[in-house]
Design a protein around this motif. Sequence first.
Motif, PDB file in Angstrom:
ATOM      1  N   GLU A  50       2.631  -9.004 -17.104  1.00 27.93           N
ATOM      2  CA  GLU A  50       3.084  -9.763 -15.950  1.00 27.93           C
ATOM      3  C   GLU A  50       3.132  -8.894 -14.702  1.00 27.93           C
ATOM      4  O   GLU A  50       3.169  -9.395 -13.588  1.00 27.93           O
ATOM      5  CB  GLU A  50       4.468 -10.377 -16.212  1.00 27.93           C
ATOM      6  CG  GLU A  50       4.432 -11.518 -17.221  1.00 27.93           C
ATOM      7  CD  GLU A  50       5.809 -12.080 -17.507  1.00 27.93           C
ATOM      8  OE1 GLU A  50       6.787 -11.556 -16.930  1.00 27.93           O
ATOM      9  OE2 GLU A  50       5.907 -13.014 -18.318  1.00 27.93           O
ATOM     10  N   ASP A  67      -1.918  -7.805 -11.648  1.00 25.77           N
ATOM     11  CA  ASP A  67      -2.515  -8.918 -10.904  1.00 25.77           C
ATOM     12  C   ASP A  67      -3.637  -9.491 -11.766  1.00 25.77           C
ATOM     13  O   ASP A  67      -4.809  -9.129 -11.628  1.00 25.77           O
ATOM     14  CB  ASP A  67      -3.061  -8.431  -9.559  1.00 25.77           C
ATOM     15  CG  ASP A  67      -3.587  -9.571  -8.704  1.00 25.77           C
ATOM     16  OD1 ASP A  67      -3.755 -10.690  -9.235  1.00 25.77           O
ATOM     17  OD2 ASP A  67      -3.848  -9.346  -7.505  1.00 25.77           O
ATOM     18  N   THR A  68      -3.272 -10.413 -12.667  1.00 25.07           N
ATOM     19  CA  THR A  68      -4.244 -10.941 -13.623  1.00 25.07           C
ATOM     20  C   THR A  68      -5.234 -11.912 -12.989  1.00 25.07           C
ATOM     21  O   THR A  68      -6.227 -12.275 -13.629  1.00 25.07           O
ATOM     22  CB  THR A  68      -3.527 -11.616 -14.805  1.00 25.07           C
ATOM     23  OG1 THR A  68      -2.581 -12.568 -14.312  1.00 25.07           O
ATOM     24  CG2 THR A  68      -2.810 -10.575 -15.655  1.00 25.07           C
ATOM     25  N   ASP A  69      -5.001 -12.329 -11.762  1.00 29.39           N
ATOM     26  CA  ASP A  69      -6.017 -13.123 -11.070  1.00 29.39           C
ATOM     27  C   ASP A  69      -7.249 -12.263 -10.777  1.00 29.39           C
ATOM     28  O   ASP A  69      -8.387 -12.741 -10.838  1.00 29.39           O
ATOM     29  CB  ASP A  69      -5.465 -13.692  -9.760  1.00 29.39           C
ATOM     30  CG  ASP A  69      -4.418 -14.763  -9.983  1.00 29.39           C
ATOM     31  OD1 ASP A  69      -4.447 -15.389 -11.056  1.00 29.39           O
ATOM     32  OD2 ASP A  69      -3.573 -14.964  -9.088  1.00 29.39           O
ATOM     33  N   ASP A  77      -4.775  -2.287  -6.245  1.00 30.39           N
ATOM     34  CA  ASP A  77      -3.647  -3.199  -6.443  1.00 30.39           C
ATOM     35  C   ASP A  77      -3.623  -3.773  -7.858  1.00 30.39           C
ATOM     36  O   ASP A  77      -3.416  -4.973  -8.055  1.00 30.39           O
ATOM     37  CB  ASP A  77      -3.694  -4.336  -5.414  1.00 30.39           C
ATOM     38  CG  ASP A  77      -3.202  -3.896  -4.049  1.00 30.39           C
ATOM     39  OD1 ASP A  77      -2.313  -3.032  -3.992  1.00 30.39           O
ATOM     40  OD2 ASP A  77      -3.721  -4.411  -3.037  1.00 30.39           O
ATOM     41  N   ARG A 121       0.925  -5.714  -9.257  1.00 28.29           N
ATOM     42  CA  ARG A 121       1.198  -6.686  -8.197  1.00 28.29           C
ATOM     43  C   ARG A 121       1.960  -6.038  -7.039  1.00 28.29           C
ATOM     44  O   ARG A 121       2.918  -5.289  -7.267  1.00 28.29           O
ATOM     45  CB  ARG A 121       2.017  -7.852  -8.750  1.00 28.29           C
ATOM     46  CG  ARG A 121       1.297  -8.678  -9.808  1.00 28.29           C
ATOM     47  CD  ARG A 121       2.179  -9.825 -10.276  1.00 28.29           C
ATOM     48  NE  ARG A 121       1.531 -10.602 -11.319  1.00 28.29           N
ATOM     49  CZ  ARG A 121       0.648 -11.579 -11.078  1.00 28.29           C
ATOM     50  NH1 ARG A 121       0.321 -11.880  -9.835  1.00 28.29           N
ATOM     51  NH2 ARG A 121       0.098 -12.240 -12.084  1.00 28.29           N
ATOM     52  N   GLU A 123       4.239  -7.011  -5.102  1.00 28.74           N
ATOM     53  CA  GLU A 123       5.682  -7.245  -5.051  1.00 28.74           C
ATOM     54  C   GLU A 123       6.460  -6.323  -6.007  1.00 28.74           C
ATOM     55  O   GLU A 123       7.692  -6.242  -5.927  1.00 28.74           O
ATOM     56  CB  GLU A 123       6.006  -8.711  -5.368  1.00 28.74           C
ATOM     57  CG  GLU A 123       5.553  -9.202  -6.727  1.00 28.74           C
ATOM     58  CD  GLU A 123       4.177  -9.857  -6.703  1.00 28.74           C
ATOM     59  OE1 GLU A 123       3.937 -10.747  -7.554  1.00 28.74           O
ATOM     60  OE2 GLU A 123       3.353  -9.479  -5.836  1.00 28.74           O
TER      61      GLU A 123
END
Length: 285
Positions: free
Chosen positions: A9, A12-14, A47, A50, A52
Amino acid sequence: MSTSVAPLEMVDTDRYPLTEPDSPAWRETVARTRADLADVGCSVLADFVRPELHDVLREECAALEPYAYTKVEKVNAYNTAIDEPLPEDHPGRTIMERGNAFVARDRIPASSLISRLYTSPLFQRFVADCFGLPELHELADPLSGLTLNVIAPGRAHPWHFDTNSYTVSMLTQAAEDGGTFEFCPGIRSSDAENFAGVRAVLSGESTRPVQRLSLRPGDLQLFQGRFALHRVSTVRGKVARHSAIFAYSERPGVIGSAERTRQLFGRVRPAHLAGRTDRGDELLD
């Protein structure tokens, strides 16, 4: 500081589809990474963590800095004993000051972001695929494997080779200035040390181009560090440079030499005194 974020989680799995092994998006990312590795022996996945979570990443690793072994050492590029007798023209006779410090694995909480990422089976599968390998193993070394590299202002990490063939790293805190990662890809191979080429780089007489990377916190770097001479230039400003080092091996059970372990951590464990683990090549450490 700790967080309840699950290992994948934080990614950045996108952009990096670690949760979808062997999917078209996975294969595309792996192919791009392999192309970089084939070209220059290094690939940077920007990146990867993530944005954040960058502050969490930085704060967790900054809290570990007091555990770093900070003794400044005189070393050579192979991290072998500097008083070992060597031929006059051997690059191992070039002595440098190693001012960076390492936090050993046994000081890094299992709950930290970097520890949970390092031990994640899916992350390991992804990294292995990027390197074109069927599998990778965490180092069995109780102090190495996962470490935090700390370079204080005014210090540098001089030219060296890695013990492990496949290194993954992540900048967690950037220097205000300096602290640039520099490397000479493929300067040696598993069956050829190329002492002349290494000596030329160390003396500043090489015509071989030096690659330089501008890394940012949260970037994942895949690197063939056993075959590439590399360093981090002097850190300037008031902020230390921190990077997590995720070390893997094709072979299970890899443990560092006692000499190198003492240099890096100021201590050894019984496993280090049992003798060097076979790494599948005859290269200097």
